[in-house]
Design an enzyme around this catalytic site. Sequence first.
Site, mmCIF file in Angstrom:
data_model
loop_
_atom_site.group_PDB
_atom_site.id
_atom_site.type_symbol
_atom_site.label_atom_id
_atom_site.label_comp_id
_atom_site.label_asym_id
_atom_site.label_seq_id
_atom_site.Cartn_x
_atom_site.Cartn_y
_atom_site.Cartn_z
ATOM 1 N N HIS A 138 0.962 -1.101 -0.044
ATOM 2 C CA HIS A 138 0.076 -0.031 -0.083
ATOM 3 C C HIS A 138 0.821 1.116 -0.025
ATOM 4 C CE1 HIS A 138 -2.926 3.077 1.302
ATOM 5 N NE2 HIS A 138 -3.794 2.064 0.918
ATOM 6 N N ARG A 162 -2.990 1.181 -4.230
ATOM 7 C CA ARG A 162 -2.800 -0.216 -4.497
ATOM 8 C C ARG A 162 -3.284 -0.838 -5.482
ATOM 9 N NH1 ARG A 162 -6.907 -2.650 0.167
ATOM 10 N NH2 ARG A 162 -8.120 -0.513 0.600
ATOM 11 N N LYS A 189 -7.262 -0.372 -7.293
ATOM 12 C CA LYS A 189 -7.881 0.642 -6.523
ATOM 13 C C LYS A 189 -7.938 2.097 -7.153
ATOM 14 C CE LYS A 189 -9.681 0.253 -3.249
ATOM 15 N NZ LYS A 189 -10.068 -0.215 -1.882
ATOM 16 N N ASP A 238 -6.201 8.623 -6.357
ATOM 17 C CA ASP A 238 -6.419 9.598 -5.107
ATOM 18 C C ASP A 238 -5.314 10.591 -5.261
ATOM 19 O OD1 ASP A 238 -6.681 10.654 -2.665
ATOM 20 O OD2 ASP A 238 -7.426 9.073 -1.498
ATOM 21 N N CYS A 262 -3.898 12.233 -2.849
ATOM 22 C CA CYS A 262 -3.072 12.074 -1.666
ATOM 23 C C CYS A 262 -1.759 11.186 -2.048
ATOM 24 C CB CYS A 262 -3.674 11.807 -0.338
ATOM 25 S SG CYS A 262 -4.225 10.006 -0.318
ATOM 26 N N TYR A 263 -2.034 10.237 -2.841
ATOM 27 C CA TYR A 263 -0.888 9.192 -3.473
ATOM 28 C C TYR A 263 0.063 9.949 -4.231
ATOM 29 C CZ TYR A 263 -3.847 5.654 -1.437
ATOM 30 O OH TYR A 263 -4.600 4.975 -0.343
ATOM 31 N N ASP A 269 -9.242 14.787 -3.445
ATOM 32 C CA ASP A 269 -8.809 13.460 -3.709
ATOM 33 C C ASP A 269 -9.118 13.192 -5.211
ATOM 34 O OD1 ASP A 269 -9.582 10.753 -4.254
ATOM 35 O OD2 ASP A 269 -10.518 10.360 -2.413
ATOM 36 N N ASP A 273 -10.425 19.038 1.229
ATOM 37 C CA ASP A 273 -10.111 18.797 2.953
ATOM 38 C C ASP A 273 -8.530 19.425 2.978
ATOM 39 O OD1 ASP A 273 -8.459 16.265 2.886
ATOM 40 O OD2 ASP A 273 -10.255 15.479 1.993
ATOM 41 N N HIS A 304 -5.864 16.502 2.091
ATOM 42 C CA HIS A 304 -5.678 16.401 0.628
ATOM 43 C C HIS A 304 -4.996 17.677 0.066
ATOM 44 C CE1 HIS A 304 -8.327 12.605 0.792
ATOM 45 N NE2 HIS A 304 -7.226 12.234 -0.089
HETATM 46 C C1 LIG Z 1 2.918 9.438 8.879
HETATM 47 C C2 LIG Z 1 1.877 8.457 8.883
HETATM 48 C C3 LIG Z 1 1.099 8.002 10.031
HETATM 49 C C4 LIG Z 1 1.428 8.220 7.521
HETATM 50 C C5 LIG Z 1 0.511 7.387 7.083
HETATM 51 C C6 LIG Z 1 0.696 6.649 5.803
HETATM 52 C C7 LIG Z 1 -0.319 6.085 5.425
HETATM 53 C C8 LIG Z 1 -0.983 4.587 5.754
HETATM 54 C C9 LIG Z 1 -1.204 6.643 4.493
HETATM 55 C C10 LIG Z 1 -2.722 5.976 3.771
HETATM 56 C C11 LIG Z 1 -3.649 6.868 3.938
HETATM 57 C C12 LIG Z 1 -4.771 6.541 3.047
HETATM 58 C C13 LIG Z 1 -5.380 6.971 2.137
HETATM 59 C C14 LIG Z 1 -5.716 5.378 3.683
HETATM 60 C C15 LIG Z 1 -6.624 5.120 2.729
HETATM 61 O O1 LIG Z 1 -6.875 3.555 2.551
HETATM 62 P P1 LIG Z 1 -8.064 3.082 1.916
HETATM 63 O O2 LIG Z 1 -8.179 1.644 1.888
HETATM 64 O O3 LIG Z 1 -9.338 3.854 2.255
HETATM 65 O O4 LIG Z 1 -7.876 3.331 0.329
HETATM 66 P P2 LIG Z 1 -7.498 2.859 -0.840
HETATM 67 O O5 LIG Z 1 -8.623 2.484 -1.711
HETATM 68 O O6 LIG Z 1 -6.613 3.945 -1.745
HETATM 69 O O7 LIG Z 1 -6.247 1.625 -0.530
HETATM 70 ZN ZN LIG Z 2 -6.429 10.524 -0.112
#
Ligand SMILES: CC(C)=CCC/C(C)=C/CC/C(C)=C/COP(=O)(O)OP(=O)(O)O
Ligand SMILES: [Zn+2]
Length: 425
Positions: free
Chosen positions: A252, A295, A298, A301, A303-304, A347, A354, A357
Amino acid sequence: MSNPLSRAKFIDTKLLGRKRTVVEKIVSEEEIEPLMKELETDTTISRDEVKHTCQELFEKVINKEEVVLDRKFHRRYLDLAFGSTLPPQLTALDASQPWMLYWIANSLKVLDPTWLTDDIKNAIQEKIFKLSEVPHQGGPFGGGVGQLAHMAGTYASVNALAVCDNISGCWDKIDRQALYDWLLALKQPDGGFKTCLEVGEADTRGVYCALTLASLLNILTDELREGTVEYLVKCQNYEGGFGGSPQEDEAHGGYTFCAVASLAILNSLDKINLEKLMEWCSLRQTNEEGGLAGRSNKLVDGCYSFWVGATSAILESRGWDSSIDKKVLRDYILICCQSSHEPGLRDKPGKHSDFYHTMYILFGLVITENTFKDQGGHLCHNIEAKLIDSYKFIPSDLQGINPVYGLPIDDTKLFMNHFRNIDKK
Ligand SMILES: CC(C)=CCC/C(C)=C/CC/C(C)=C/COP(=O)(O)OP(=O)(O)O
Ligand SMILES: [Zn+2]
């Protein structure tokens, strides 16, 4: 017995050569639809919608080279957070108060350092020190007043202070000894770090928070480092990216960033399969939208653009090519994550902007407009960003960022040097 040569004429060359005629056929949508239906999930349906909306937005743009970041418009959104009461839906972020301060202050700083005024810096540092649990006063920090000290809250608090230029001597109010003792208490026998005492989970986020805190504050010792490289190496899976914990998880973007930035701090990137990692990063970028997903299979977004983009930038800073197409990602950011109707960044189309993002997308945008080079020296404090001139765009005029720490380059250096200079005396 017949002569072998005379037998040869009976051999069916078609069978040997498998020279079957290629059948070409145009398949109609009606014929292919049932096949696609079999593979359809909620995610593929949403993905089709996103592709379609992005396509519409791209078609409206006459010249992509002229699209710009509306800096002043986004500032309005960020300033709003300090000037008025936040809407009720933000109570969901009650345990993320230092995160909000970090996202907003860091966004203002990267847009224009003068936009983070002394009044705001003072208000931030006053608030942060209220998040430290009694009997401590200078950290570790919780997510809100009276809340349990937490690795993520402490990371966000220290990063928020880092962009406040030691206003009112706030950097010297951080209790480095208390933080060091707390980090050691969170250290696990397998090299990982728990996110908080007693109830905390352990994964690459815990490691990243611990290592960035310790390296920023100049308290990174061999005792804190012990076994951590081995722990992180085990988090890289067959896909090439990293899961949250050793040998367990799906790769991820968020966990991959945490692992790769941590390995950069530990100067151990050579211990992992870098080619597979680069391939994995590259596969996160979709052809149609140009954005990055976190990942396999998916949705993109914004933020990636940081979590995966910064992973690529860290590798780039050590001499590898970029794993992502920066120009195409920049188009996704400016055309699909920005809206003229709503300030702040989002996003994907259809979502509201937000603070989270807005910051990570601005940082991702810096990655798309620059190349990165680690100039060497102490840990990762000396990474430089250089504006790209090989493709045409109107620069967004953002501060360079350090992809390991998620802070502007200048702030990273000032903050780290502050503690190193104290310790040299
Ligand atoms: C410093 C620190 C604590 C860093 C955190 C890093 C981290 C784990 C970021 C991921 C944030 C995120 C968008 C999760 C969404 O997962 P989802 O399963 O909702 O989204 P998806 O479908 O895009 O995988
Ligand atoms: Zn995001």
